[in-house]
Design a protein around this motif. Structure first.
Motif, PDB file in Angstrom:
ATOM      1  N   TYR A 267      -6.827   0.192  -4.233  1.00  0.00           N
ATOM      2  CA  TYR A 267      -5.744  -0.780  -4.100  1.00  0.00           C
ATOM      3  C   TYR A 267      -6.147  -1.688  -2.951  1.00  0.00           C
TER       4      TYR A 267
ATOM      5  N   LEU B 223       0.844  -1.209   0.000  1.00  0.00           N
ATOM      6  CA  LEU B 223       0.000   0.000   0.000  1.00  0.00           C
ATOM      7  C   LEU B 223       0.876   1.255   0.000  1.00  0.00           C
TER       8      LEU B 223
ATOM      9  N   LEU C 297      -7.486   5.498   3.798  1.00  0.00           N
ATOM     10  CA  LEU C 297      -7.072   4.144   4.175  1.00  0.00           C
ATOM     11  C   LEU C 297      -8.233   3.432   4.868  1.00  0.00           C
TER      12      LEU C 297
ATOM     13  N   GLN D  83       2.292   2.277  -3.335  1.00  0.00           N
ATOM     14  CA  GLN D  83       1.350   2.883  -4.294  1.00  0.00           C
ATOM     15  C   GLN D  83       0.944   4.299  -3.904  1.00  0.00           C
TER      16      GLN D  83
ATOM     17  N   TYR E 215      -7.156   3.047  -0.401  1.00  0.00           N
ATOM     18  CA  TYR E 215      -6.126   2.051  -0.076  1.00  0.00           C
ATOM     19  C   TYR E 215      -6.745   1.120   0.957  1.00  0.00           C
TER      20      TYR E 215
END
Ligand code: BGC
Length: 360
Positions: free
Chosen positions: A267, A140, A151, A143, A241
């Protein structure tokens, strides 16, 4: 040496051991559930390796029920096993099974998940679970672009000791990036409350895991993700994320984020290298997984069982505290898999055949 040759050598080693005095080893293996690809895979890899090694063993499933697990262990003890290989549904509840086995002079090997709260665990066959969580964090962070990025945290089941170790590993990498303002935790006020702390107590982790648990269940993961996105503002979405705790739950969460019109990109991490997730990675729907090569874990478990049957002590490199003792262990390495290395790590390594996937 090529990875495949390592497995051939490992198999030869096991055959050599098994054809000597240890062919009589009776091993009982108890796995948590048939409903997850992860444990079906362990069963299949056990059956292959046991056949090769000529060891007589029985594999039973507990279907997520600690009472069934205890009954399985008792059945195996009655059948005269010498070594119990147990992957507990609930790390603490399994102490009763370990105690029953020890009373019957059966060696107890905790398999993948630790058995806690008892001195009757002779060995812990495991992957390096801290590294699994750290691999999520590293992915994470790799990226990250800019500050204040969204998050979302998700975790395993509080009753599984691994859920803590995975989270601890992830926190070790993510926390500095939360503290410096790169990430902003969206879905856990329990995590926000301790975000300045580099290391967390078990109780602090337990509070966060309790809040964002998937219970290792895709249905629960989906419900939580939907609830989080329903209450999130548009600014909490955009690029997301996501700490996905394993493949099965990561896919459930990813499917929810994928259809939210305010989520522009996400992600998400995972673990287990389940076939469906490998396809998700190829298709760009899951960002990464952590390959925990079950062939290695199974070979370790069999070797430990044979060593105990010889009356010897298995080699150890580390211990894990289980609340009563420090359990000896020799954790195995794990591998991060993304779209970049998926072919090499999964197909070229011989883990799965290329024909199982499209678009590789
Ligand atoms: C295992 C994972 C698995 C999870 C859910 C954990 O203890 O280490 O591989 O995905 O349980 O079954």
């Amino acid at each position: 040496m090529k990875r495949n040759s390592v497995y051939v050598l490992a198999a030869l080693f096991l055959i050599t051991l098994a054809t000597s005095a240890f062919a009589q080893v009776q091993v009982g293996i108890v796995l948590p559930s048939k409903d997850e690809e992860r444990w079906i895979q362990d069963q299949a890899r056990f059956q292959d390796a046991l056949k090769t090694a000529g060891i007589s063993a029985e594999v039973l499933f507990s279907q997520g029920d600690s009472a069934k697990e205890k009954a399985n262990v008792e059945t195996l003890i009655t059948k005269g096993i010498k070594v119990l290989v147990l992957c507990p549904v609930d790390s603490a509840a399994a102490a009763a099974s370990a105690d029953a086995a020890a009373k019957a002079k059966v060696k107890v090997v905790a398999y993948d998940r630790l058995i806690t709260g008892t001195k009757n665990v002779d060995f812990y066959v495991t992957f390096d679970s801290f590294s699994v969580g750290a691999a999520w964090g590293k992915y994470l962070v790799s990226q990250l672009t800019g500050k204040n990025q969204n998050l979302y945290l998700y975790a395993g089941n509080n009753s599984d000791n691994n859920a803590f170790i995975f989270f601890e590993g992830a926190w070790s990498v993510l926390q500095p990036k939360i503290a410096d303002g790169s990430f902003r935790i969206v879905n856990s006020d329990k995590a926000v409350a301790v975000q300045k702390k580099a290391t967390l107590s078990r109780a602090e982790m337990g509070a966060i895991i309790g809040q964002v648990t998937t219970l290792w269940n895709p249905g629960e993961a989906k419900n939580k993700a939907e609830a989080h996105l329903t209450s999130a503002k548009a600014a909490d979405k955009g690029v997301c994320y996501i700490l996905g705790p394993n493949d099965q739950t990561a896919r459930a969460i990813a499917d929810v984020f994928a259809v939210d019109k305010d989520v522009k990109k996400y992600y998400i991490t995972g673990q287990d290298a389940e076939k469906v997730s490998i396809q998700y990675i190829i298709d760009g729907k899951q960002s990464m997984t952590v390959l925990k090569d079950v062939r290695v874990l199974v070979a370790d478990a069999i070797q430990v069982a044979i060593t105990f049957a010889k009356g010897q002590k298995p080699a150890q490199t580390k211990t894990y505290p289980n609340g009563k003792i420090d359990v000896p262990a020799k954790p195995s390495d794990v591998t991060s898999v993304t779209k970049q290395n998926v072919k090499a790590a999964i197909v070229d390594s011989g883990y799965y055949p290329a024909k199982d996937f499209t678009g590789l």
